[in-house]
Design a protein around this motif. Structure first.
Motif, short mmCIF file in Angstrom:
data_model
loop_
_atom_site.label_atom_id
_atom_site.label_comp_id
_atom_site.label_asym_id
_atom_site.label_seq_id
_atom_site.Cartn_x
_atom_site.Cartn_y
_atom_site.Cartn_z
N LYS A 140 0.84 -1.20 0.00
CA LYS A 140 0.00 0.00 0.00
C LYS A 140 0.87 1.25 0.00
CE LYS A 140 -2.27 1.21 3.70
NZ LYS A 140 -3.25 1.16 4.79
N LYS A 155 -10.87 10.77 -8.13
CA LYS A 155 -12.07 10.12 -7.60
C LYS A 155 -12.55 10.77 -6.30
CE LYS A 155 -11.43 5.57 -9.65
NZ LYS A 155 -11.37 4.10 -9.39
N GLU A 156 -11.77 11.67 -5.76
CA GLU A 156 -12.16 12.34 -4.51
C GLU A 156 -11.48 13.69 -4.42
OE1 GLU A 156 -12.17 11.48 0.34
OE2 GLU A 156 -11.80 9.86 -1.08
N ALA A 169 -3.25 10.53 1.24
CA ALA A 169 -3.96 9.74 0.23
C ALA A 169 -3.33 8.35 0.14
CB ALA A 169 -3.92 10.43 -1.12
N GLU A 170 -4.18 7.35 -0.07
CA GLU A 170 -3.69 5.98 -0.17
C GLU A 170 -4.01 5.42 -1.56
OE1 GLU A 170 -5.46 3.81 3.04
OE2 GLU A 170 -4.02 4.57 4.50
N TYR A 171 -3.05 4.67 -2.09
CA TYR A 171 -3.19 3.97 -3.37
C TYR A 171 -2.76 2.52 -3.18
CZ TYR A 171 -3.22 8.65 -5.55
OH TYR A 171 -3.52 9.94 -5.90
N ASP A 172 -3.28 1.63 -4.02
CA ASP A 172 -2.75 0.27 -3.98
C ASP A 172 -1.49 0.21 -4.84
OD1 ASP A 172 -3.48 -0.08 -6.68
OD2 ASP A 172 -5.26 -1.25 -6.21
N PHE A 177 -6.54 4.50 -6.77
CA PHE A 177 -6.84 5.36 -5.62
C PHE A 177 -7.74 4.63 -4.64
CE2 PHE A 177 -9.65 8.43 -3.55
CZ PHE A 177 -8.72 9.28 -2.95
N LEU A 178 -7.41 4.70 -3.34
CA LEU A 178 -8.20 4.04 -2.31
C LEU A 178 -9.00 5.03 -1.48
CD1 LEU A 178 -5.55 1.44 -1.06
CD2 LEU A 178 -7.43 1.07 -2.68
N ASN A 179 -8.34 6.03 -0.91
CA ASN A 179 -9.04 7.03 -0.09
C ASN A 179 -8.12 8.21 0.19
OD1 ASN A 179 -7.59 6.63 2.64
ND2 ASN A 179 -8.23 4.55 2.13
N ALA A 180 -8.71 9.28 0.74
CA ALA A 180 -7.94 10.47 1.11
C ALA A 180 -8.60 11.14 2.30
CB ALA A 180 -7.85 11.45 -0.06
N ARG A 181 -7.81 11.78 3.12
CA ARG A 181 -8.33 12.54 4.26
C ARG A 181 -7.41 13.73 4.51
NH1 ARG A 181 -6.04 7.78 5.80
NH2 ARG A 181 -4.47 7.76 7.46
#
Length: 204
Positions: A140, A155-156, A169-172, A177-181
């Motif tokens: 990850k 995507k976000e 932000a996280e990517y595989d 793209f997986l998620n972001a905060r």
């Protein structure tokens, strides 16, 4: 070294003590007998040295008016991650992305020999502040930095609550793209480094 400005921006070692250098250069630069040339005014280089100090290879990336490199990370499987900022149009090995603001950011991954696997365009006003990338032992990828107003991962989107906020932000491993905060506060929020330990714990 080169005839004009060049610099090492980041360096990392892999588990076999090979040394990887990420840097920027203008027009041309020399790595012993190996010479590299930029396709535009500036370029990014990625070089590998063996544990004995011998140059294994050097690759160049990017053609455009202004390209900056900011962070380098070696994945558990030997693949290589790096990120930076650019203005105008950025072209890496035929893959082209275009800046939508004063400057935008990019995230890229190569294989163990420096051949590009994928390139991501992050649309954000970062005011030139560095971003950072790490990979944990599951593959990850975490990409982090600071931004003003809004950042768009495709995507976000995140919106800054203060002058500048921090994004995570996280990517595989394939670049999905997986998620972001975001992390916000009363004043400007700035990240100066990003570290992932063997237990996959992140430190900002």
């Amino acid at each position: 070294g080169g005839i004009q400005y060049d610099a090492v921006i980041d360096m990392q070692q892999d588990k076999d003590a090979n040394l990887f250098l990420l840097g920027i250069f203008t027009e041309e630069s020399n790595f012993g007998s190996a010479k590299i040339l930029s396709e535009g005014n500036s370029g990014i280089y990625l070089a590998k040295y063996t544990a004995e100090g011998n140059l294994a290879w050097v690759q160049t990336f990017g053609s455009g008016n202004e390209i900056k490199a900011s962070s380098l990370s070696i994945c558990e499987n030997g693949d290589i991650l790096f990120c930076g900022q650019f203005k105008g149009i950025l072209n890496i090995e035929g893959r082209q992305i275009e800046c939508t603001d004063f400057s935008d950011s990019f995230l890229a991954k190569t294989d163990a020999k420096g051949k590009l696997l994928w390139l991501k365009h992050i649309k954000a006003d970062t005011k030139g502040k560095a971003a950072y990338v790490v990979s944990d032992n599951t593959g990850k990828i975490v990409y982090a930095g600071s931004f003003y107003k809004e950042i768009d991962f495709g995507k976000e989107k995140l919106t800054a609550q203060s002058g500048s906020d921090i994004f995570l932000a996280e990517y595989d491993q394939n670049g999905n793209f997986l998620n972001a905060r975001s992390i916000s506060g009363e004043n400007n929020q700035v990240i100066n480094d990003l570290v992932c330990d063997k237990n996959n714990t992140l430190y900002l």
